[in-house]
Design an enzyme around this catalytic site. Structure first.
Site, PDB file in Angstrom:
ATOM      1  N   LYS A 257      18.828  33.730  27.173  1.00  0.00           N
ATOM      2  CA  LYS A 257      19.571  33.856  25.908  1.00  0.00           C
ATOM      3  C   LYS A 257      19.422  32.625  25.030  1.00  0.00           C
ATOM      4  O   LYS A 257      19.490  32.714  23.818  1.00  0.00           O
ATOM      5  CB  LYS A 257      21.072  34.091  26.164  1.00  0.00           C
ATOM      6  N   ARG A 258      19.250  31.495  25.677  1.00  0.00           N
ATOM      7  CA  ARG A 258      19.076  30.256  24.924  1.00  0.00           C
ATOM      8  C   ARG A 258      17.962  30.379  23.889  1.00  0.00           C
ATOM      9  O   ARG A 258      17.967  29.719  22.878  1.00  0.00           O
ATOM     10  CB  ARG A 258      18.705  29.106  25.869  1.00  0.00           C
TER      11      ARG A 258
END
Length: 502
Positions: A257-258
């Site tokens: 997700k980063r």
RNA sequence: GGCCCGUUCGUCUAGCGGCCUAGGACACCGCCCUCUCAAGGCGGAGAUUCACGGGUUCGAAUCCCGUACGGGCUACCA
């Protein structure tokens, strides 16, 4: 092996479908289609903590959106069902009985705490092997029977054949891979609560579903020898294996997700086309010939081969995806474009009648003004990468008789010498009702202005652009004028004149 | 720690012993076109020559061995 190819994609519904999973699904699907085999979808929902029906539905929706279809699985059924692991528990039990009968498993009474302590001790002592020490493997039979009948808490472990020799298999992507048997401990097949572990169920399911080729992420490469041991214990011939390297983020780390959007759904929301994502993912780790950058489902399914799958991890590059998406945008045509754009128009509340309270719905507005909407397409097709890009760029078409003027643009183009005259001349020419409101006459009329006023074309048209579009950057001017209508055009010019009068 | 896997332009890749003074695509730079921005056309830069060091060979990015770096597995997760 002459039997028909059967492959499966087996996501666990602990989240939505990610880019990596999508690529695995695409490769499985493409391989099945290429080989004239079957593509099976199986949901690995045995982790009750994290698995949800919503996630399952979401994954299925994403797969469908990508254009994939499966021959067996949830929604379509099949002869080897059920296709949800939670509905297959009976077979895991049956197979365990078979393993017991073959003396290929044994109960282990060690507690998780004991195991953890022993593992830590092994690690601390510098021992190279930190797997299970097999302390329950050779318990006296009487003792075992007694503890079992008294209901002692136990797991079932695989009795790894000590004289086995290295586990070798020919990975269809990585080639021959070998694991020393000493490295494989007697891992748990069935937990103390009776639920089966991954390395066990995956074998039972793949075997029972008669999967011929297991194509999956290479995080499973090291699990493969364990699974092969289970096949052998069961007296079965293992399938072929093909492992796919990971997809990484731009920092070289595993995609997460980063790194921004990673789910298929997120890309769909961003306004990427399924064809474009499929195209990009198909070529991220597989190549047709080193030249091809644009590929559709047909070409892919006609040519996909595991031999051309890359062993190296690949960095996900959204810029390239966006470029591919732009190509599809340019080729899709006005009608399909407008259909695809509707949700985004709704998002922005764009209708021809502006933001009036009694504005009709976007759907009705598009239906009533279809050709007007479709005329937007050529203006924007070359200027947008994704559908979400489009709305900000065409907002000026939906603001009625007035458009918000960008300050900097006003300063640069409307406050420039000659701008006032340019607007005045434009207003006069365009007010003439003898002028047909079509591209050719409008353009001819306006193109005469620079010479008449002794101004550079750029000065005239940039002033007009800012007056009509509110910004010094916009889609083509003359086409925009046609779309704006005479009324709105004149109104916007007058408005700009007021702003700039001094 | 042990085992397994990987390493070609910034990125995706082509290359499977001589065709490579390493090709394509995205991104980047320049020029042309042009009402802006794009798009398009043309051109350029970009891989200390294929992570590094040894071999094998007449010849290696391509084969072998080490090293480094990165990743995976090593769970009563999947």
């Amino acid at each position: 092996m002459t039997s028909k190819v059967r492959v499966r994609f087996a996501p666990s519904p602990t989240g939505n479908l990610h880019i990596g999973g999508a690529r695995t699904a695409i490769y499985n699907w493409a391989f099945a289609r290429r080989m004239g085999g079957s593509f099976i979808l199986r949901i690995e929902d045995t982790d009750p903590e994290r698995s949800t029906p919503e996630n399952t539905a979401q994954i299925i929706r994403s797969l469908r959106w990508l254009g994939l279809n499966w021959d067996e699985g949830p929604e379509v059924g099949g002869a080897y069902g059920p296709y949800l692991q939670t509905e297959r528990f009976a077979s895991y039990g049956e197979m365990l009985e078979l393993l017991k009968k073959k003396d290929a498993v044994y109960p282990c009474f060690c507690s998780p705490e004991q195991l953890a302590a022993r593992r830590e001790a092994a690690l601390a002592s510098g021992s190279s092997f930190i797997g299970y020490d097999r302390s329950c493997r050779n318990l006296p039979p009487d003792d075992v029977a007694e503890r079992l009948s008294s209901g002692a808490c136990h797991t079932w472990r695989l009795k790894v054949p000590l004289d086995h020799g290295p586990v070798i298999f020919d990975d269809l992507v990585f080639g021959e891979t070998s694991f020393p048997i000493e490295q494989l401990d007697d891992f748990i097949l069935v937990r103390s609560d009776g639920t089966p572990t991954y390395n066990y169920v995956v074998v039972v399911d793949d075997a029972l579903m008669q999967i011929t080729h297991v194509i999956r992420g290479d995080d499973h490469l090291s699990n493969t020898p364990k699974q092969i041991l289970v096949y052998e214990a069961l007296g079965l011939i293992p399938p072929h294996f093909a492992h796919l390297s990971m997809i990484l983020g731009s920092d070289g780390k595993r995609l997460s997700k980063r790194h921004g959007a990673t789910s298929v759904e997120a890309f769909a929301d961003e306004g990427y086309f399924p064809e474009a994502l499929l195209n990009y993912l198909a070529l991220l780790g597989w190549s047709l010939d080193g030249e091809t950058t644009l590929i559709n489902a047909e070409l892919l399914t006609e040519n996909f081969s595991l031999e051309r799958v890359s062993k190296n991890p690949a960095v996900f590059d959204e810029t390239k995806l966006a470029w591919i998406n732009g190509v599809y945008l340019k080729e899709m045509g006005a009608s399909a474009f407008i259909d695809a754009l509707i949700p985004y128009l709704q998002d922005y509340g764009f209708t021809r009648s502006g933001s009036a309270a009694d504005a009709p719905g976007v759907l009705a507005d598009v239906a009533a003004n279809r050709s007007w909407y479709e005329a937007i397409y050529p203006l924007i097709a070359e200027r947008a990468k994704t559908l979400r890009d489009v709305c900000p760029q065409i907002a000026y078409l939906f603001s009625g008789g007035k458009v918000a003027l960008d300050e900097k643009s006003v300063e640069k183009c409307l406050a420039a010498p000659g701008a006032r005259e340019a607007l005045a001349s434009s207003l006069e020419l365009l007010s003439d009702t003898a002028l047909t409101w079509e591209l050719a006459p409008i353009e001819t009329a306006l193109r005469a202005i620079p010479e008449q006023l002794g101004l550079k074309p750029k000065v005239v048209f940039q002033a007009l652009r800012v007056a009509l579009c509110g910004n010094m950057v916009s889609p083509p001017l003359f086409e925009s004028i046609v779309l704006l209508s005479r009324e709105q055009t004149l109104s916007r010019i007058r408005n700009a004149q007021e702003t700039t009068s001094f």
